[in-house]
Design an enzyme around this catalytic site. Structure first.
Site, PDB file in Angstrom:
ATOM      1  N   ASP A  12      17.607 -13.175 -38.528  1.00 51.72           N
ATOM      2  CA  ASP A  12      16.344 -12.591 -38.073  1.00 51.72           C
ATOM      3  C   ASP A  12      15.923 -11.547 -39.099  1.00 51.72           C
ATOM      4  O   ASP A  12      16.786 -10.912 -39.721  1.00 51.72           O
ATOM      5  CB  ASP A  12      16.565 -11.942 -36.695  1.00 51.72           C
ATOM      6  CG  ASP A  12      15.273 -11.699 -35.951  1.00 51.72           C
ATOM      7  OD1 ASP A  12      15.141 -12.196 -34.835  1.00 51.72           O
ATOM      8  OD2 ASP A  12      14.383 -10.996 -36.483  1.00 51.72           O
ATOM      9  N   ASP A  39      14.844 -12.531 -44.202  1.00 47.80           N
ATOM     10  CA  ASP A  39      13.465 -12.972 -44.002  1.00 47.80           C
ATOM     11  C   ASP A  39      13.400 -14.425 -44.466  1.00 47.80           C
ATOM     12  O   ASP A  39      13.713 -14.728 -45.621  1.00 47.80           O
ATOM     13  CB  ASP A  39      12.546 -12.082 -44.847  1.00 47.80           C
ATOM     14  CG  ASP A  39      11.081 -12.464 -44.717  1.00 47.80           C
ATOM     15  OD1 ASP A  39      10.778 -13.572 -44.227  1.00 47.80           O
ATOM     16  OD2 ASP A  39      10.240 -11.629 -45.106  1.00 47.80           O
ATOM     17  N   SER A 105       4.870 -25.684 -29.343  1.00 48.37           N
ATOM     18  CA  SER A 105       4.053 -25.000 -28.344  1.00 48.37           C
ATOM     19  C   SER A 105       3.066 -25.954 -27.705  1.00 48.37           C
ATOM     20  O   SER A 105       2.592 -26.899 -28.349  1.00 48.37           O
ATOM     21  CB  SER A 105       3.307 -23.886 -29.073  1.00 48.37           C
ATOM     22  OG  SER A 105       2.194 -23.475 -28.346  1.00 48.37           O
ATOM     23  N   TYR A 130      -2.543 -19.884 -35.004  1.00 47.62           N
ATOM     24  CA  TYR A 130      -1.181 -20.023 -34.485  1.00 47.62           C
ATOM     25  C   TYR A 130      -0.910 -21.478 -34.101  1.00 47.62           C
ATOM     26  O   TYR A 130       0.101 -22.073 -34.483  1.00 47.62           O
ATOM     27  CB  TYR A 130      -0.971 -19.108 -33.264  1.00 47.62           C
ATOM     28  CG  TYR A 130       0.257 -19.482 -32.479  1.00 47.62           C
ATOM     29  CD1 TYR A 130       1.533 -19.205 -32.973  1.00 47.62           C
ATOM     30  CD2 TYR A 130       0.159 -20.173 -31.262  1.00 47.62           C
ATOM     31  CE1 TYR A 130       2.657 -19.590 -32.278  1.00 47.62           C
ATOM     32  CE2 TYR A 130       1.289 -20.553 -30.566  1.00 47.62           C
ATOM     33  CZ  TYR A 130       2.536 -20.259 -31.077  1.00 47.62           C
ATOM     34  OH  TYR A 130       3.655 -20.652 -30.396  1.00 47.62           O
ATOM     35  N   LYS A 134       1.757 -24.641 -35.573  1.00 50.34           N
ATOM     36  CA  LYS A 134       2.700 -25.477 -34.801  1.00 50.34           C
ATOM     37  C   LYS A 134       2.374 -26.963 -34.989  1.00 50.34           C
ATOM     38  O   LYS A 134       3.281 -27.793 -35.099  1.00 50.34           O
ATOM     39  CB  LYS A 134       2.670 -25.080 -33.323  1.00 50.34           C
ATOM     40  CG  LYS A 134       3.228 -23.689 -33.062  1.00 50.34           C
ATOM     41  CD  LYS A 134       4.711 -23.594 -33.445  1.00 50.34           C
ATOM     42  CE  LYS A 134       5.272 -22.208 -33.375  1.00 50.34           C
ATOM     43  NZ  LYS A 134       6.650 -22.090 -33.856  1.00 50.34           N
ATOM     44  N   ASN A 159       4.289 -21.334 -21.332  1.00 48.48           N
ATOM     45  CA  ASN A 159       4.328 -19.876 -21.549  1.00 48.48           C
ATOM     46  C   ASN A 159       5.643 -19.258 -21.081  1.00 48.48           C
ATOM     47  O   ASN A 159       5.834 -19.053 -19.878  1.00 48.48           O
ATOM     48  CB  ASN A 159       3.159 -19.207 -20.817  1.00 48.48           C
ATOM     49  CG  ASN A 159       1.837 -19.485 -21.489  1.00 48.48           C
ATOM     50  OD1 ASN A 159       1.506 -20.637 -21.753  1.00 48.48           O
ATOM     51  ND2 ASN A 159       1.095 -18.455 -21.786  1.00 48.48           N
ATOM     52  N   LEU A 180       0.647 -11.773 -22.087  1.00 51.20           N
ATOM     53  CA  LEU A 180       0.283 -11.258 -20.766  1.00 51.20           C
ATOM     54  C   LEU A 180       1.408 -10.458 -20.086  1.00 51.20           C
ATOM     55  O   LEU A 180       1.187  -9.327 -19.663  1.00 51.20           O
ATOM     56  CB  LEU A 180      -0.137 -12.442 -19.870  1.00 51.20           C
ATOM     57  CG  LEU A 180      -0.483 -12.086 -18.426  1.00 51.20           C
ATOM     58  CD1 LEU A 180      -1.673 -11.136 -18.364  1.00 51.20           C
ATOM     59  CD2 LEU A 180      -0.771 -13.361 -17.626  1.00 51.20           C
TER      60      LEU A 180
END
Ligand code: UFG
Length: 316
Positions: A12, A39, A105, A130, A134, A159, A180
């Site tokens: 990470d 990275d 996604s 975004y 994907k 989600n 959200l």
């Protein structure tokens, strides 16, 4: 993965995560995963890592993941999400690593014509940079498996929400949350004054957008099943895709109400304009994942909202 018996090595860059997570994972599982701060845009470091570690399979989560932000910062999204992916695939090719799980996604479907969305739904025009990363990621994978005889499963998340039941690990976005549920929990905690509900004039039952909120630990189980499927050579093609959602669509206001009810509190929110890049509605047909992966989400939205709040409270 550790609880399923896998030895985990985490890479990470810590751009949106915290080192203390490693101790929390140790507390939960009894084993501290090996960690390398790398990275993925750094091709040499990535290749070096794969050369010097014996890796059986890769689960590639690393990406920027906020729809709204991607509209403002498209180059950052393309660079990070695609360069990272390419460097990992290159290193897999160089070091003869066969198994790859991709965090895809439901945004790859664009605004689908039909609900629920199954894996055969057409890949329509992406609504955000975004989502394009994907879509392109999956196309790159198509070429990758064809040329190098690799095996890939692309998991199309709806989600992801909620936190581990221990409240030891959960979502902690750096800066102002884009998604959200972290915004909801930070508003409840008084860190944010109010939640902006983006769009109240959508053609839905209460005017707010519909998504399929899937509990993060259910999602984690699907990864164990997917990697195991590849390792045991149970996959039916070199590139399989699965929708990971609950099959239930909830409006933004329903999420707010569920959060308020299960945690017995009131949330400040305001209805504001739509957010650029958002679709109206998306929820999954998850029957392929059930049939092929033997995966079925078990956790209701209320439990996700309860764990999300437990995690948030533990932070303060
Ligand atoms: N929303 C608000 N207010 C906020 C944040 C979000 O009203 O402050 C609304 C959005 O407009 C949307 C819904 O809540 O209608 C969900 O928004 P999120 O930003 O939480 O999630 P998205 O559906 O935009 O996208 C998410 C992740 C992606 C993932 C995608 C589906 O950001 O990484 O789900 O997989 F790919």
């Amino acid at each position: 993965m550790q609880e399923a018996g896998y030895e985990v090595v985490i890479i990470d860059d810590l751009s949106n995560s915290e080192l203390f997570v490693l101790d929390r994972i140790t507390e939960i599982t009894g084993t501290k995963p090996e960690f390398h701060q790398i990275d993925l845009k750094d091709e040499n470091l990535v290749n070096e890592f794969f050369k010097s570690n014996k890796i059986e399979g890769v689960i590639h989560f690393a990406a920027h993941k906020a729809v709204g932000e991607s509209v403002q910062k498209p180059l950052m999204y393309h660079k990070n999400n695609l360069m990272g992916l390419l460097n990992v695939l290159e290193a897999m090719k160089e070091n003869e690593i066969d198994h790859f799980i991709f965090s895809s996604s439901c945004t790859v479907y664009g605004q689908a014509d039909k609900m629920p969305i199954d894996e055969n739904a057409p890949i329509k025009k992406a609504e955000s940079p975004y989502a394009k990363t994907k879509q392109m990621g999956e196309e790159i994978l198509e070429d990758f498996v064809a040329a190098f005889d690799k095996n890939v499963i692309s998991l199309r998340y709806f989600n992801p929400v909620g936190a581990h039941p221990s409240a030891l690990i959960g979502e902690l976005p750096k800066g102002v949350p884009n998604n959200l549920v972290p915004f909801v929990t930070q508003t409840a905690a008084g860190i944010r004054e109010f939640l902006s509900v983006f769009g109240s004039d959508y053609p839905t039952r209460d005017g707010t957008a519909i998504r399929d909120y899937i509990y993060v630990c259910d999602l984690a189980d699907a990864h164990v099943k997917a990697l195991t499927r590849l390792i045991q050579k149970e996959n039916k093609s070199n590139l399989e895709v699965f929708n990971l959602g609950t099959g239930i669509g909830s409006t933004v206001l329903e999420v707010v109400k569920s959060f308020e009810k299960v945690n017995d509190l009131k949330l400040n929110y305001k209805l504001v304009d739509r957010r650029a890049g958002d679709i109206i509605e998306a929820f999954a047909d998850n029957s392929k994942a059930e049939k092929e992966l033997g995966w079925k989400p078990e956790t209701p939205l209320e439990e996700s909202m309860r764990t999300a709040w437990e995690w948030q409270k533990g932070l303060s």
